[in-house]
Design an enzyme around this catalytic site. Structure first.
Site, PDB file in Angstrom:
ATOM      1  N   ASP A 129       0.490   4.709  -5.784  1.00 21.90           N
ATOM      2  CA  ASP A 129       0.274   4.353  -4.382  1.00 21.90           C
ATOM      3  C   ASP A 129       0.040   2.847  -4.287  1.00 21.90           C
ATOM      4  OD1 ASP A 129      -0.667   4.163  -1.669  1.00 21.90           O
ATOM      5  OD2 ASP A 129      -1.178   6.284  -1.783  1.00 21.90           O
ATOM      6  N   SER A 140       0.930   5.281   3.967  1.00 18.99           N
ATOM      7  CA  SER A 140       1.351   6.249   2.953  1.00 18.99           C
ATOM      8  C   SER A 140       1.890   7.544   3.544  1.00 18.99           C
ATOM      9  CB  SER A 140       0.172   6.561   2.014  1.00 18.99           C
ATOM     10  OG  SER A 140      -0.217   5.419   1.302  1.00 18.99           O
ATOM     11  N   ASP A 147      -5.331  13.666   1.010  1.00 20.22           N
ATOM     12  CA  ASP A 147      -4.911  12.341   1.450  1.00 20.22           C
ATOM     13  C   ASP A 147      -3.399  12.331   1.681  1.00 20.22           C
ATOM     14  OD1 ASP A 147      -5.320   9.746   2.227  1.00 20.22           O
ATOM     15  OD2 ASP A 147      -5.657   8.949   0.222  1.00 20.22           O
ATOM     16  N   THR A 191      -0.462  10.969   0.618  1.00 18.33           N
ATOM     17  CA  THR A 191       0.659  11.175  -0.308  1.00 18.33           C
ATOM     18  C   THR A 191       0.748  12.616  -0.792  1.00 18.33           C
ATOM     19  OG1 THR A 191       0.561   8.855  -0.971  1.00 18.33           O
ATOM     20  CG2 THR A 191       1.729  10.360  -2.433  1.00 18.33           C
ATOM     21  N   ARG A 228      -2.512  12.227   9.852  1.00 15.32           N
ATOM     22  CA  ARG A 228      -2.998  12.391   8.489  1.00 15.32           C
ATOM     23  C   ARG A 228      -4.510  12.602   8.422  1.00 15.32           C
ATOM     24  NH1 ARG A 228      -2.518   6.711   5.306  1.00 15.32           N
ATOM     25  NH2 ARG A 228      -4.068   7.769   3.992  1.00 15.32           N
ATOM     26  N   GLN A 236       4.701  16.555  -8.457  1.00 16.33           N
ATOM     27  CA  GLN A 236       4.404  15.225  -7.934  1.00 16.33           C
ATOM     28  C   GLN A 236       3.070  14.759  -8.506  1.00 16.33           C
ATOM     29  OE1 GLN A 236       5.230  13.932  -3.765  1.00 16.33           O
ATOM     30  NE2 GLN A 236       3.022  13.612  -3.622  1.00 16.33           N
ATOM     31  N   GLU A 248       0.375  11.470  -8.506  1.00 17.39           N
ATOM     32  CA  GLU A 248       0.035  10.221  -7.821  1.00 17.39           C
ATOM     33  C   GLU A 248      -1.154   9.530  -8.480  1.00 17.39           C
ATOM     34  OE1 GLU A 248      -1.239   8.428  -3.438  1.00 17.39           O
ATOM     35  OE2 GLU A 248      -2.018  10.363  -4.124  1.00 17.39           O
ATOM     36  N   ASP A 308      -3.787   1.842  -4.887  1.00 18.97           N
ATOM     37  CA  ASP A 308      -3.842   1.461  -3.466  1.00 18.97           C
ATOM     38  C   ASP A 308      -5.272   1.313  -2.968  1.00 18.97           C
ATOM     39  OD1 ASP A 308      -2.521   1.609  -0.537  1.00 18.97           O
ATOM     40  OD2 ASP A 308      -4.237   2.967  -0.586  1.00 18.97           O
ATOM     41  N   LYS A 309      -6.111   2.282  -3.274  1.00 13.44           N
ATOM     42  CA  LYS A 309      -7.495   2.232  -2.764  1.00 13.44           C
ATOM     43  C   LYS A 309      -8.197   0.965  -3.229  1.00 13.44           C
ATOM     44  CE  LYS A 309      -7.024   6.512  -1.251  1.00 13.44           C
ATOM     45  NZ  LYS A 309      -6.691   6.790   0.154  1.00 13.44           N
ATOM     46  N   HIS A 336      -6.874  -2.167  -1.489  1.00 13.54           N
ATOM     47  CA  HIS A 336      -7.524  -2.301  -0.176  1.00 13.54           C
ATOM     48  C   HIS A 336      -8.888  -2.974  -0.326  1.00 13.54           C
ATOM     49  CE1 HIS A 336      -4.858  -0.418   2.667  1.00 13.54           C
ATOM     50  NE2 HIS A 336      -4.748   0.691   1.941  1.00 13.54           N
ATOM     51  N   ASP A 371       4.890   3.977  -2.929  1.00 16.18           N
ATOM     52  CA  ASP A 371       5.174   4.371  -1.556  1.00 16.18           C
ATOM     53  C   ASP A 371       5.353   3.162  -0.642  1.00 16.18           C
ATOM     54  OD1 ASP A 371       2.530   3.697  -1.827  1.00 16.18           O
ATOM     55  OD2 ASP A 371       1.736   5.452  -0.819  1.00 16.18           O
ATOM     56  N   HIS A 372       4.709   2.063  -0.973  1.00 16.61           N
ATOM     57  CA  HIS A 372       4.812   0.841  -0.171  1.00 16.61           C
ATOM     58  C   HIS A 372       4.248  -0.306  -1.000  1.00 16.61           C
ATOM     59  CE1 HIS A 372       0.488   1.232   0.368  1.00 16.61           C
ATOM     60  NE2 HIS A 372       0.680   2.474   0.770  1.00 16.61           N
ATOM     61  N   HIS A 427      -1.472  -3.324   3.750  1.00 20.16           N
ATOM     62  CA  HIS A 427      -0.162  -3.131   3.129  1.00 20.16           C
ATOM     63  C   HIS A 427       0.765  -4.281   3.500  1.00 20.16           C
ATOM     64  CE1 HIS A 427      -0.858   1.533   3.346  1.00 20.16           C
ATOM     65  NE2 HIS A 427      -1.746   0.915   2.580  1.00 20.16           N
TER      66      HIS A 427
END
Length: 609
Positions: A62, A117, A174, A176, A187, A345, A347, A352-353, A356, A394-395, A441
Site C-alpha cells: 500500500d 486505496s 480497511d 485494500t 469505505r 491477495q 497486502e 502507507d500508514k 502518512h 495501489d497508489h 497520496h
C-alpha cells in the site's frame, strides 16, 4: 451518465517466442541487471507463458512507489544492492492509478488524478474505475449514493470453486482487503455499527451489510489481519459478526501467531485470524486496530529527525505474526489437496500508514516485509509454474529521497547498510484532522512486476484495471512460429525444432566442474505430447542423467540415461498419462551425476489443446 473511455492496455507489449532452455553455467536470475553480464533476451524469452494461470498471488504494498522501494533498498541492501523478491521478477512495467469523481450534475465523471486505496484496489479487483472511498462499486452522483456492484476477481475465483485468501497487516476491513470481497459506497462502513454513510447497505434495510459482514459472508477461506474490534460489533440481527462467522460459516477464530502456526489444513473450516484491535476494557476501540509495523517509528520533523548514524530498531510485536508468516500459512492452506487453484491477495499495508505518519523507519520496514513475502510467493512459483505472481502498489505516496534536511517540510535521516546517511523528505501534509497532520497520496504512476502465466502482459505501460483480465487469464495467444532453436555447446551442435525464432546460446567455457544442459520444445500440442516429449541432454564430462517429466505434482515418466562427455543425448519422454484435449504445463527435470557431483536443470513445456 457517461463514463470516460478507458483503454485496456495503453502501451505496446512486446512478446518474444519462448524457448525452454537452461544451460549449466548460464545466468539464472530473472531480473534484467544493468551490470555487464551479457544479453538477457533468451532468459526473458524463456519466461513468456501465455497460458491462463491456475493460481494467482497478488502482493500489494500500500502506498508503494519507486521512491519508497529505492529508500528501503538503500537502507536494507545498499545503493548497489537488490531485493531478492521485489527486484527479481522478469516482467516489469509502469501502471497508472487515477480514479474518478462523482458527477452531481449528471455529466461525465471527471478524472481524479490522485486516488485513495478504495478506488485503486477496486480497479484491479473489478477491472473498472470508481470514485474515492468506494469499494468495488460503480461511481454515482454523490458519495452517499450507492453505485452498481462490480464482481471481483476473488469472487469469481470463489464462484469457480477455487479457494481464496485475503491477508493484510492493516485492519482486515480497511480499503485494500475490503475491495477484494465487499461492495459499499463508503469505505468507512467497516462494521455493522459504522454504517451511517451506507444506510441502504445495512442488512436491516435489505443490503449486504458492512465490510466485516460481507467478508465472512463471502466465505473467504483464509482471512488474516487486524481489526478484531470491527468483528465484535453487534449486527442488525443481534449477536456479533464474529459469532455469525463461527456459527453460520464455521470459521475458526485465531488471535495469535502460535494459534496460526497450529492450523494445518482447511478441513475443519475456514480461518479468521484477527491479531489486533480493541482492548479488554473497550473491545470496539479503533486505536491499535492495525498490526504493528516491523520497525519502531522514526518520525520526520521540520528540524530533521535521526542522524548520519541512525538505525531503525525492530519493534516488539508480542503475539502478532509477521506478514511472511501469514503469507506462508495462507499458501500452505490454500494449496493443500487442491487441484482447482486459488487466489490470494497479500497486502503490506503499513508502508502507507507509516508514510502518512512521516515515519521513515516504519515505511522502510514494511517494504522489506513485503519483499520477504514476495520471496515466499516466488519460491512456491518455482515448483508450481502455473502460478501467476504479481507485485505492485495501489497508489504513489509522499516519500522522497532528498539531498539534506532542507529537502522537505519534514525530514528524517538514517544510516544505510552502505554506512552513508540517507535523508527522506515529506512535503505533502494534508490539513490537520483533530490536531493530527497526515502526509498525502500523490498521483504518479507506480511499478508493477510479475512472473508466471500471462506475466508478460504487465510489461510496458498499463493501467491497474488491466490486472483484472490478466489475473482471470486472457485468451492465450499463439507465440510466433520460427524455424529452429540452436544450442551451441562444447562438442557437436544440438538442434531442437520448437516454435520461435532462431536463438543461439553461447557455448560453455571449458569445464572444470560437472555441468549439464537441457533443451526441449517450448510448446507442444496435446496430441504431440502424448506421443512423447523430445528432450536433448548434454554433460561436460561422462555422467548419468535421471530425467523426470511432471504435470504439476503428477509424475508422468522417469528414465535414466548414460551420457558421453560433451556428446548430446536425445530422448523422448512418455506423456501418455496426460489427459486428452487438456492444456497443461509440463516440467522436465534432469539430474546429471559424476562421482559425488550433481547438477539439476529444468525446462518447461506448454501443452495446448
Amino acid at each position: 451518465m457517461q463514463l470516460p473511455k478507458l483503454p485496456k492496455t495503453r502501451g505496446p507489449l512486446v512478446a518474444t517466442a519462448a524457448v525452454a532452455v537452461a544451460l549449466a553455467g548460464g545466468a539464472t536470475a530473472l531480473a534484467v541487471s544493468p551490470s555487464a553480464d551479457g544479453d538477457h533476451s533468451a532468459t526473458l524469452a524463456a519466461q513468456i507463458d501465455p497460458a491462463k494461470p491456475k493460481n494467482v498471488i497478488l502482493l500489494i504494498g500500500d502506498g508503494t512507489d519507486e521512491a519508497i522501494i529505492t529508500a528501503a533498498r538503500n537502507y536494507e541492501k545498499g545503493a548497489a544492492g537488490a531485493f531478492a523478491g521485489l527486484d527479481n521478477l522478469p516482467f516489469v512495467g509502469d501502471m497508472t492509478t487515477y480514479g474518478l469523481k462523482t458527477a452531481p450534475d449528471g455529466s461525465r465523471y471527471p478524472f481524479a488524478y490522485v486516488s485513495d486505496s478504495a478506488p485503486t484496489a477496486s480497479g484491479w479487483s473489478t477491472g473498472k474505475k470508481t470514485v474515492d472511498g468506494r469499494l468495488s462499486q460503480g461511481p454515482s452522483s454523490g458519495s452517499n449514493v450507492p453505485g452498481v456492484d462490480y464482481e471481483t476477481v476473488l469472487e469469481k475465483f470463489k464462484k469457480d470453486g477455487k479457494r481464496v485468501g485475503n491477508i493484510t497487516t492493516s485492519a482486515l476491513t480497511d480499503a485494500t482487503p475490503a475491495a477484494a470481497g465487499s461492495h459499499l459506497n463508503a469505505r468507512a462502513c467497516q462494521g455493522p455499527e459504522n454504517m451511517a454513510d451506507c444506510l441502504p447497505a445495512k442488512k436491516a434495510n435489505g443490503g449486504k451489510g458492512s465490510v466485516a459482514e460481507q467478508l465472512v459472508d463471502n466465505k473467504i477461506d483464509v482471512l488474516l489481519g487486524g481489526a478484531r474490534n470491527r468483528f465484535v460489533q453487534t449486527t442488525d440481527a443481534g449477536g456479533t459478526v464474529l459469532d455469525r462467522a463461527k456459527t453460520v460459516h464455521g470459521y475458526r477464530d485465531i488471535a495469535t501467531k502460535a494459534q496460526l502456526d497450529a492450523v494445518t489444513s482447511l478441513q475443519d473450516g475456514p480461518v479468521l485470524g484477527l491479531f489486533s484491535g480493541g482492548t479488554e476494557a473497550n473491545p470496539k476501540a479503533t486505536t491499535g486496530e492495525n498490526m504493528i509495523p516491523y520497525y519502531e517509528p522514526l518520525v520526520a520533523t521540520a528540524a530533521g529527525a535521526g542522524s548520519a548514524t541512525q538505525k531503525c530498531s525492530v519493534a516488539a510485536r508480542g503475539t502478532q505474526p509477521r506478514l511472511g508468516d501469514m503469507t506462508q500459512k495462507a499458501i500452505d492452506l490454500l494449496k493443500q489437496d487442491n487441484d482447482k487453484g486459488f487466489f490470494l491477495q497479500v497486502e503490506s499495508a503499513m508502508v502507507d500508514k507509516q508514510e502518512h505518519a512521516a515515519d521513515a523507519c516504519g515505511a522502510i520496514g514494511d517494504l522489506a516485509e513485503l519483499d520477504r513475502s514476495v520471496q515466499i510467493a516466488l519460491e512456491f512459483q518455482k515448483t508450481n509454474p502455473d502460478t501467476l505472481v504479481i507485485v505492485t502498489g495501489d497508489h504513489s505516496h509522499s516519500t522522497q529521497i532528498v539531498g539534506g534536511t532542507s529537502g522537505g517540510k519534514a525530514t528524517a535521516t538514517v544510516q544505510t547498510v552502505d554506512g552513508d546517511p540517507m535523508t527522506i523528505g515529506y512535503s505533502t501534509a494534508e490539513p490537520p484532522v483533530n490536531g493530527n497532520t497526515s502526509q498525502g497520496h500523490t498521483g504518479s504512476q507506480i511499478r508493477v512486476a510479475a512472473k508466471g502465466p500471462q506475466a508478460a502482459n504487465v510489461n510496458g505501460f498499463i493501467d491497474q484495471t488491466d490486472l483484472y483480465d490478466i489475473m482471470l487469464g486472457q485468451t492465450p495467444s499463439t507465440l510466433p512460429a520460427g524455424p529452429t532453436t540452436t544450442v551451441t555447446t562444447p562438442g557437436p551442435t544440438t538442434t531442437v525444432t520448437v516454435p520461435g525464432p532462431t536463438t543461439t546460446v553461447p557455448g560453455l567455457a571449458p569445464a572444470v566442474k560437472l555441468a549439464g544442459g537441457i533443451a526441449a520444445p517450448g510448446t507442444l500440442s496435446n496430441a504431440a505430447a502424448r506421443k512423447g516429449v523430445p528432450v536433448s541432454l548434454l554433460a561436460t564430462k561422462a555422467s548419468s542423467a535421471k530425467v523426470t517429466l511432471k504435470n504439476g505434482s503428477k509424475t508422468l515418466s522417469t528414465t535414466t540415461l548414460k551420457l558421453s562427455a560433451n556428446s548430446p543425448k536425445a530422448a523422448k519422454l512418455s506423456a501418455s498419462k496426460l489427459a486428452r484435449r487438456k492444456a497443461a504445463k509440463l516440467t522436465i527435470s534432469v539430474t546429471t551425476t559424476a562421482g559425488t557431483e550433481k547438477v539439476t536443470r529444468t525446462a518447461r513445456v506448454s501443452v495446448t489443446r
